[in-house]
Design a protein around this motif. Structure first.
Motif, mmCIF file in Angstrom:
data_model
loop_
_atom_site.group_PDB
_atom_site.id
_atom_site.type_symbol
_atom_site.label_atom_id
_atom_site.label_comp_id
_atom_site.label_asym_id
_atom_site.label_seq_id
_atom_site.Cartn_x
_atom_site.Cartn_y
_atom_site.Cartn_z
ATOM 1 N N ASP A 25 -23.105 24.623 19.700
ATOM 2 C CA ASP A 25 -23.778 25.839 20.160
ATOM 3 C C ASP A 25 -23.983 26.731 18.931
ATOM 4 O O ASP A 25 -23.049 27.346 18.428
ATOM 5 N N GLN A 26 -25.242 26.790 18.456
ATOM 6 C CA GLN A 26 -25.493 27.490 17.201
ATOM 7 C C GLN A 26 -25.300 29.005 17.327
ATOM 8 O O GLN A 26 -25.195 29.702 16.325
ATOM 9 N N LYS A 27 -25.252 29.492 18.549
ATOM 10 C CA LYS A 27 -25.005 30.927 18.726
ATOM 11 C C LYS A 27 -23.538 31.275 18.462
ATOM 12 O O LYS A 27 -23.201 32.415 18.213
ATOM 13 N N LEU A 28 -22.667 30.266 18.544
ATOM 14 C CA LEU A 28 -21.245 30.516 18.337
ATOM 15 C C LEU A 28 -20.721 29.938 17.019
ATOM 16 O O LEU A 28 -19.780 30.462 16.444
ATOM 17 N N CYS A 29 -21.337 28.853 16.577
ATOM 18 C CA CYS A 29 -20.822 28.118 15.406
ATOM 19 C C CYS A 29 -20.879 29.015 14.162
ATOM 20 O O CYS A 29 -21.923 29.566 13.822
ATOM 21 N N LEU A 30 -19.754 29.134 13.485
ATOM 22 C CA LEU A 30 -19.623 30.113 12.403
ATOM 23 C C LEU A 30 -20.674 29.981 11.296
ATOM 24 O O LEU A 30 -21.284 30.985 10.929
ATOM 25 N N PRO A 31 -20.907 28.794 10.736
ATOM 26 C CA PRO A 31 -21.925 28.729 9.677
ATOM 27 C C PRO A 31 -23.311 29.129 10.182
ATOM 28 O O PRO A 31 -24.020 29.881 9.514
ATOM 29 N N TYR A 32 -23.684 28.659 11.357
ATOM 30 C CA TYR A 32 -25.004 28.999 11.894
ATOM 31 C C TYR A 32 -25.096 30.478 12.251
ATOM 32 O O TYR A 32 -26.050 31.159 11.910
ATOM 33 N N ALA A 33 -24.092 30.967 12.964
ATOM 34 C CA ALA A 33 -24.199 32.291 13.564
ATOM 35 C C ALA A 33 -23.834 33.400 12.605
ATOM 36 O O ALA A 33 -24.372 34.487 12.664
ATOM 37 N N GLY A 58 -23.019 32.757 9.024
ATOM 38 C CA GLY A 58 -23.124 32.438 7.606
ATOM 39 C C GLY A 58 -21.766 32.286 6.940
ATOM 40 O O GLY A 58 -21.630 32.520 5.746
ATOM 41 N N THR A 59 -20.742 31.890 7.720
ATOM 42 C CA THR A 59 -19.405 31.688 7.152
ATOM 43 C C THR A 59 -19.175 30.198 6.961
ATOM 44 O O THR A 59 -19.533 29.407 7.828
ATOM 45 N N GLU A 60 -18.552 29.813 5.869
ATOM 46 C CA GLU A 60 -18.255 28.393 5.669
ATOM 47 C C GLU A 60 -17.196 27.930 6.664
ATOM 48 O O GLU A 60 -16.209 28.621 6.893
ATOM 49 N N CYS A 61 -17.410 26.773 7.225
ATOM 50 C CA CYS A 61 -16.404 26.216 8.139
ATOM 51 C C CYS A 61 -16.704 24.731 8.288
ATOM 52 O O CYS A 61 -17.847 24.325 8.396
ATOM 53 N N LEU A 62 -15.663 23.917 8.255
ATOM 54 C CA LEU A 62 -15.890 22.484 8.385
ATOM 55 C C LEU A 62 -14.878 21.836 9.295
ATOM 56 O O LEU A 62 -14.711 20.623 9.293
ATOM 57 N N VAL A 63 -14.196 22.641 10.095
ATOM 58 C CA VAL A 63 -13.051 22.122 10.827
ATOM 59 C C VAL A 63 -13.436 20.927 11.698
ATOM 60 O O VAL A 63 -12.725 19.926 11.749
ATOM 61 N N CYS A 64 -14.585 21.007 12.359
ATOM 62 C CA CYS A 64 -14.970 19.897 13.244
ATOM 63 C C CYS A 64 -15.244 18.630 12.436
ATOM 64 O O CYS A 64 -14.815 17.541 12.809
ATOM 65 N N GLU A 65 -15.917 18.791 11.301
ATOM 66 C CA GLU A 65 -16.231 17.620 10.474
ATOM 67 C C GLU A 65 -14.961 16.987 9.936
ATOM 68 O O GLU A 65 -14.784 15.769 9.941
ATOM 69 N N GLU A 66 -14.037 17.849 9.509
ATOM 70 C CA GLU A 66 -12.792 17.379 8.923
ATOM 71 C C GLU A 66 -11.988 16.546 9.930
ATOM 72 O O GLU A 66 -11.383 15.544 9.581
ATOM 73 N N HIS A 67 -11.985 16.977 11.177
ATOM 74 C CA HIS A 67 -11.158 16.311 12.178
ATOM 75 C C HIS A 67 -11.831 15.121 12.845
ATOM 76 O O HIS A 67 -11.159 14.334 13.508
ATOM 77 N N CYS A 68 -13.150 15.035 12.701
ATOM 78 C CA CYS A 68 -13.858 13.952 13.389
ATOM 79 C C CYS A 68 -13.302 12.595 12.958
ATOM 80 O O CYS A 68 -13.287 12.272 11.779
ATOM 81 N N PRO A 69 -12.811 11.779 13.914
ATOM 82 C CA PRO A 69 -12.030 10.597 13.544
ATOM 83 C C PRO A 69 -12.821 9.315 13.351
ATOM 84 O O PRO A 69 -12.257 8.318 12.916
ATOM 85 N N THR A 70 -14.103 9.299 13.690
ATOM 86 C CA THR A 70 -14.803 8.016 13.642
ATOM 87 C C THR A 70 -14.969 7.583 12.177
ATOM 88 O O THR A 70 -15.137 8.408 11.293
ATOM 89 N N GLY A 71 -14.930 6.284 11.951
ATOM 90 C CA GLY A 71 -14.990 5.753 10.590
ATOM 91 C C GLY A 71 -16.228 6.235 9.856
ATOM 92 O O GLY A 71 -16.167 6.713 8.734
ATOM 93 N N LYS A 72 -17.377 6.115 10.507
ATOM 94 C CA LYS A 72 -18.579 6.794 10.045
ATOM 95 C C LYS A 72 -18.638 8.098 10.807
ATOM 96 O O LYS A 72 -18.736 8.093 12.035
ATOM 97 N N ILE A 114 -29.320 29.560 5.518
ATOM 98 C CA ILE A 114 -28.933 30.250 6.749
ATOM 99 C C ILE A 114 -29.151 31.743 6.554
ATOM 100 O O ILE A 114 -28.713 32.326 5.554
ATOM 101 N N SER A 115 -29.843 32.344 7.508
ATOM 102 C CA SER A 115 -29.985 33.795 7.474
ATOM 103 C C SER A 115 -28.980 34.398 8.423
ATOM 104 O O SER A 115 -28.959 34.065 9.607
ATOM 105 N N ALA A 116 -28.121 35.226 7.881
ATOM 106 C CA ALA A 116 -27.159 35.918 8.738
ATOM 107 C C ALA A 116 -26.953 37.304 8.174
ATOM 108 O O ALA A 116 -26.828 37.470 6.949
ATOM 109 N N ALA A 117 -26.931 38.272 9.021
ATOM 110 C CA ALA A 117 -26.724 39.668 8.642
ATOM 111 C C ALA A 117 -27.654 40.091 7.491
ATOM 112 O O ALA A 117 -27.240 40.726 6.532
#
Lengths: 301, 515
Positions: free
Chosen positions: B429-437, B439-453, B463-466
Motif C-alpha cells: 500500500d503505497q499510501k502507507l509504505c515509508l519510502p513511497y509515502a 521518502g524514508t529509507e526502509c527495507l524491512v520487508c525485503e530483508e525478511h523475505c525468505p524466498t531464495g529468489k 520519490i517526491s515527498a514533502a
C-alpha cells in the motif's frame, strides 16, 4: 515485545542512566585510533585451525579475555538457514572461540542472538546449538533471549538515537566478542560487524533502518566490541542478509579479526570488491571515532 | 469384595491418566528442535467418531490412515458400551472433577426428555453434514476441550507463569536470580509456550467452556447427559453391546441408583444402556452388592432412549434445510481477500467440512500466525484457522500444522513442497509504505523475505515527498516468487495496519482443485 515494565523502566532509567553509563567501558586508550590497530587476516579450510591462527596472530585470546570473567560471544544466528547458505556465523567459528575462552579459564561464556526468524529454529538449523552442545561444558551456554533482561540506556552523543533498549547480559559482560558473518545487504550494501550489534538491542529494530549508518554508530558506542572476528569462510554476495540461494554463496575461506571494529569491517568490504568508503556505516563509524577505516593505517599481523 | 472398589478406582485412575496423557501430548504439540513431531499429538481426534463422520461426509478421499483409531473405538463401543465417556474422555474427566465441588444435596433429576436433546443435535448435525455443512465442530466435546485449552487456558497459564518469573527476576537477589536464570529456560522449554500465545476469541472460547463446566451445578454430567453429540453417537453404537449392568432396572427396595448414578441411567422399567458410561460406581455404592457388569446377549435397546419420531424428523429436517440455506450465503473467499488459510489447506469448501476446529494447528503454529476465525471466514468458519500475518507469519521451513491436523483439512506437506505452496500474495500500500509515502529509507520487508529468489526487491526511484524529490530504494513485490508467508506484513514497521498485506490471490489449493 516490550513489556509494560518499559514505563517503569523509563522512570528508573532516567534516574539510573547517569550512574550506569560510565560503567560501560569506553576503553579507547587501549586501542589508540591513529596508532595502527592490529588486524589479522587468515585463510584456510580447517576452520578450527583458522580461528586459532587468527587469534594467535593478534597475540592470543588472553589479550582479550581475563580468567574468571564473563564473556559474551555474539554470532549472527538471525536466520533459519543451514550453514552452507551463509546467512549465519559458521558454527565451528563460534565453537572454537568458545573453546579458546575456556582455555583462557573464563568463568562463563554466554552466546545469544536476537533472531529474525523463530529463535529455536535459528539456533538448531544454524548448526550452532549442536556445535555448542558438543562442547559439553556447563560454563558455555547458548541462551535464548530472556524477555525480561532488557534495559533502556541513554546514548550519550547519539545522533540518530538518544536512548534505546539493550540486552542486559550484553551490557554487563566483562568482554564482548562480536562474530558477524560478512553478507550482502539490500540497503547498506553489506552487513558486517557494526550491524551485528543490532542482535543485542530491543524495541522495534525496523526503525533503525531509517538512518541506518548513524543508528549503528550510536548503538556501537554503547556496546563496544573488545574483539570483532568477521566470518568470511563463506560470504553471501546477493539476496542478503538471509540468502536462501546457494548460487549467491562464495567461499573466501577467510577470517578477519581485530579489536578495531571499523578496521575489520573496512577490510571485509574489500572481499566484496568495495572500497571501505563505499560502505556508509564504515565511514560513519570512523567519523564517530569508533575505529580506523583507512587500511593503510592498520597494522596487518 | 475387592473388585467392587477396585474397578471404580481403576476407572478414576484411567480418567486421570488419560487427562494427563492428553495434556502431555498437548505440550508436545510444539517445535522442539525437530522438523517432525515424533509423537502422535492429535491422537485424541484420530479417536473421535465425530471426526470420522465429518470425514466420511466430506468430499475427497476418506483418510483411513489418520482415522482408523476412531473406527476401532466405534467397534469397541459396539461391543462394550460407552466406556469412552466414563474412562477416557477429557471433558468427562474434567466434569467429574468439578463434581467434587458440587453440593451433595440430592436434587430431583431433570425430566428424561432432556436427554433427547443430544440425539436431536446429532441428527441435525449429521443431516447438515450430509448436505455439505459441517457443524459437529461446534459441539464435539473433544474439540471444545482442546480448543479451549489452546486458545484460552494454556495462554492464561503461560501468562501467569511469566508474571511469576517477572516477579522473581525483579527481585534481583543474587541466589534467586541465578536459580531462576537456570530454571527458566528448562521450564520454558518443557511446560510453557516459547512465546506467549495470543489468540483472538480467547474470551469467547473460555466463556463457552466455563458455561459447560457450570452446567454441573444443575446436575451431574449435565453436558454428557443432555447435550453431547459424541455421547449420543457412542450411545447409539452401544445400544446393542455385549456388556450390560445387572440388575437391568432399579431395585424397588433400594433406589440408591436414582441419586448416585452419575448418568442417571438406572431406570424403573429398564436401564438406559446407551446412557451408561460404565463408570462402575454402582459396584461400590450398592449396599447389597447386587450389581455386576456382565456379557449378555444383545437386545435392541433403542426404545429406552425414548426418542420421539416426530422430534427426530424435525431435527433431521432442520439440518437438511439449514445446509442449503447456509450454502446461499455469499462466498466469503471472494468477499474477504484477507482470508488466508494455512499451507496445505484443502480447497475452502472441503476445508470447512473437514476441519473440526480442534485447535491443534493453532497450538503448534510456531509463529502464532494461525488464529481462530470469528466471522472472517463466514459464519460457518467460526474457529477455523486463518493466517493473521500482522500478528505472526508462516515460518518458511515449518510444516507443523499439516503434521498435526487429525482430519486432513491441512495436508502434511514435504518441506520442498511447503516452500513452493502459495497461500497468498503480498501487496504494498503505497499510501502507507515509508519510502513511497514519506521518502524514508526502509527495507524491512525485503530483508525478511525468505524466498531464495526474493519476492520483494528494491528498486531505485525518484520519490517526491514533502516537497522534495529524491532518489530512493523502494520495495516491489515479484508476484511469481511470493508465497504469501506474511513475514513482511508481520515485520513492517508502520503503526497499526501494515503497509504490505497478504491477500489470498493465487492460492495453490485452488489452482490444484481447478485442474
Amino acid at each position: 515485545m516490550i513489556s509494560r515494565r518499559t514505563f517503569v523502566k523509563q522512570c528508573l532509567a532516567t534516574a539510573v542512566a547517569a550512574g550506569t553509563l560510565p560503567v560501560i567501558p569506553v576503553d579507547l586508550a587501549a586501542f589508540p585510533l591513529n596508532n595502527s590497530p592490529p588486524l589479522a587476516v587468515r585463510r584456510g579450510e580447517d576452520i578450527n585451525r583458522l580461528v586459532r591462527q587468527t587469534i594467535e596472530a593478534l597475540g592470543g585470546i588472553d589479550r582479550f579475555v581475563k580468567p574468571g570473567s564473563t564473556v559474551v560471544l555474539k554470532p549472527n544466528i538471525g536466520w533459519d538457514r543451514r550453514p552452507e547458505y551463509a546467512a549465519n556465523t559458521h558454527p565451528l567459528v563460534v565453537k572454537t572461540l568458545a573453546e579458546l575462552c575456556l582455555e583462557a579459564r573464563v568463568q562463563r561464556v554466554r552466546i545469544f542472538d536476537f533472531t529474525c526468524n523463530d529463535p529455536r529454529r535459528c539456533y538448531v538449523n544454524s548448526g550452532i546449538r549442536d556445535a555448542i552442545r558438543s562442547l559439553d561444558n556447563s560454563r558455555v551456554r547458548l541462551e535464548h533471549i530472556n524477555d525480561r533482561a532488557w534495559k533502556e540506556v541513554a546514548i550519550e552523543n547519539g545522533r540518530e538515537l538518544t536512548r534505546w533498549t539493550f540486552y542486559r547480559p550484553a551490557l554487563e559482560a566483562d568482554h564482548f566478542i562480536n562474530i558477524p558473518i560478512a553478507k550482502h545487504h539490500g540497503l547498506s550494501r553489506l552487513t558486517l560487524g557494526m550491524k551485528n550489534i543490532m542482535g543485542v538491542i530491543g524495541d522495534d529494530r525496523g526503525r533503525l533502518h531509517w538512518n541506518l549508518a548513524q543508528a549503528l554508530a550510536d548503538i556501537n558506542s554503547v556496546i563496544q566490541s573488545d574483539l570483532t572476528m568477521i566470518d568470511a569462510t563463506r560470504i553471501l554476495t546477493a539476496n542478503g542478509p538471509q540468502g536462501g540461494n546457494l548460487e549467491d554463496v562464495e567461499h573466501p575461506n577467510t577470517l578477519i579479526a581485530s579489536p578495531d571494529i571499523v578496521a575489520a569491517d573496512a577490510y571485509a568490504a574489500t572481499l566484496f570488491g568495495f572500497q571501505p568508503d563505499q560502505i556508509e556505516s564504515v565511514v560513519v563509524g570512523a567519523e564517530r571515532g569508533l575505529g580506523t577505516m583507512d587500511l593503510e593505517q592498520v597494522e596487518l599481523v | 469384595m475387592i473388585w467392587r472398589t477396585f474397578l471404580p478406582r481403576l476407572r478414576a485412575t484411567s480418567q486421570v491418566i488419560c487427562l494427563l496423557g492428553i495434556l502431555l501430548l498437548f505440550l508436545a504439540t510444539d517445535y522442539r528442535g525437530e522438523d517432525h513431531i515424533p509423537y502422535p499429538v492429535s491422537l485424541l481426534f484420530r479417536l473421535d467418531p465425530l471426526a470420522l463422520v465429518a470425514d466420511l461426509l466430506a468430499p475427497g478421499a476418506f483418510h483411513w490412515q489418520l482415522l482408523w483409531p476412531a473406527i476401532l473405538l466405534v467397534i469397541a463401543t459396539g461391543l462394550f458400551g460407552r466406556f469412552f465417556c466414563g474412562w477416557i474422555c477429557p471433558m468427562g474427566a474434567l466434569l467429574d472433577g468439578c463434581g467434587v465441588f458440587r453440593k451433595k444435596t440430592a436434587q430431583p433429576p431433570l425430566p428424561r426428555k432432556w436427554r433427547r436433546t443430544k440425539y436431536y443435535l446429532l441428527a441435525t448435525t449429521v443431516a447438515a453434514a450430509a448436505l455439505g455443512v459441517q457443524l459437529f465442530s461446534l459441539l464435539d466435546p473433544l474439540s471444545l476441550f482442546l480448543r479451549s485449552l489452546t486458545i484460552s487456558l494454556f495462554p492464561a497459564f503461560n501468562w501467569l507463569m511469566n508474571r511469576l518469573f517477572d516477579g522473581l527476576y525483579a527481585l534481583d537477589i543474587g541466589v534467586i536470580t541465578e536459580g531462576t536464570d537456570r530454571a527458566y529456560p528448562l521450564i520454558r522449554e518443557n511446560l510453557m509456550a516459547f512465546h506467549q500465545p495470543h489468540f483472538q476469541l480467547s474470551v469467547l472460547t473460555f466463556a463457552i467452556f466455563a458455561g459447560i463446566l457450570l452446567l454441573e451445578k444443575i446436575e451431574r454430567r449435565f453436558w454428557c447427559r443432555n447435550l453431547c453429540p459424541l455421547g449420543a453417537l457412542l450411545g447409539l453404537c452401544s445400544s446393542h453391546g455385549l456388556v450390560e449392568r445387572v440388575p437391568t432396572r432399579i431395585c424397588p427396595d433400594c433406589l440408591q441408583c436414582e441419586s448416585d448414578c452419575r448418568m442417571n441411567a438406572v431406570q424403573s422399567e429398564r436401564n438406559c444402556r446407551s446412557e451408561c458410561v460404565q463408570c462402575m460406581d454402582c459396584l461400590e455404592y450398592c449396599p447389597y452388592e447386587r450389581t455386576r457388569f456382565l456379557g449378555i446377549k444383545a437386545k435392541p435397546a433403542l426404545t429406552n432412549i425414548d426418542l420421539s419420531r416426530r422430534g427426530l424428523i424435525t431435527s433431521v429436517a432442520l439440518g437438511a434445510i439449514f445446509a442449503p440455506v447456509a450454502h446461499t450465503a455469499p462466498p466469503v473467499q471472494r468477499e474477504n481477500q484477507y482470508l488466508v488459510r494455512p499451507p496445505g489447506a484443502v480447497a475452502e469448501d472441503e476445508f470447512l467440512r473437514r476441519c473440526i476446529r480442534c485447535g491443534e494447528c493453532l497450538k503448534v503454529c510456531i509463529g502464532n500466525a494461525l488464529q481462530p476465525a470469528l466471522l472472517e471466514a463466514g459464519l460457518l468458519g467460526l474457529w477455523s484457522p486463518i493466517v493473521v500475518a500482522r500478528h505472526g507469519y508462516c515460518e518458511y521451513h515449518c510444516t507443523l500444522c499439516g503434521q498435526v491436523c487429525p482430519t486432513g483439512a491441512i495436508r502434511e506437506l514435504p518441506a520442498e513442497t511447503k516452500i513452493q505452496t502459495v497461500i497468498g500474495l503480498a501487496v504494498i500500500d503505497q499510501k502507507l509504505c515509508l519510502p513511497y509515502a514519506r521518502g524514508t529509507e526502509c527495507l524491512v520487508c525485503e530483508e525478511h523475505c525468505p524466498t531464495g529468489k526474493k519476492a520483494i526487491v528494491l528498486e531505485s526511484r525518484n520519490i517526491s515527498a514533502a516537497g522534495h524529490t529524491k532518489r530512493l530504494k523502494v520495495p516491489q513485490v515479484v508476484p511469481e516468487q511470493c508465497i504469501g508467508c506474511g513475514i513482511c506484513e508481520t515485520r513492517c514497521p508502520t503503526q497499526g495496519i501494515s503497509a504490505i498485506r497478504v491477500i489470498n490471490e493465487g492460492e495453490t489449493r485452488h489452482l490444484n482443485s481447478q485442474q
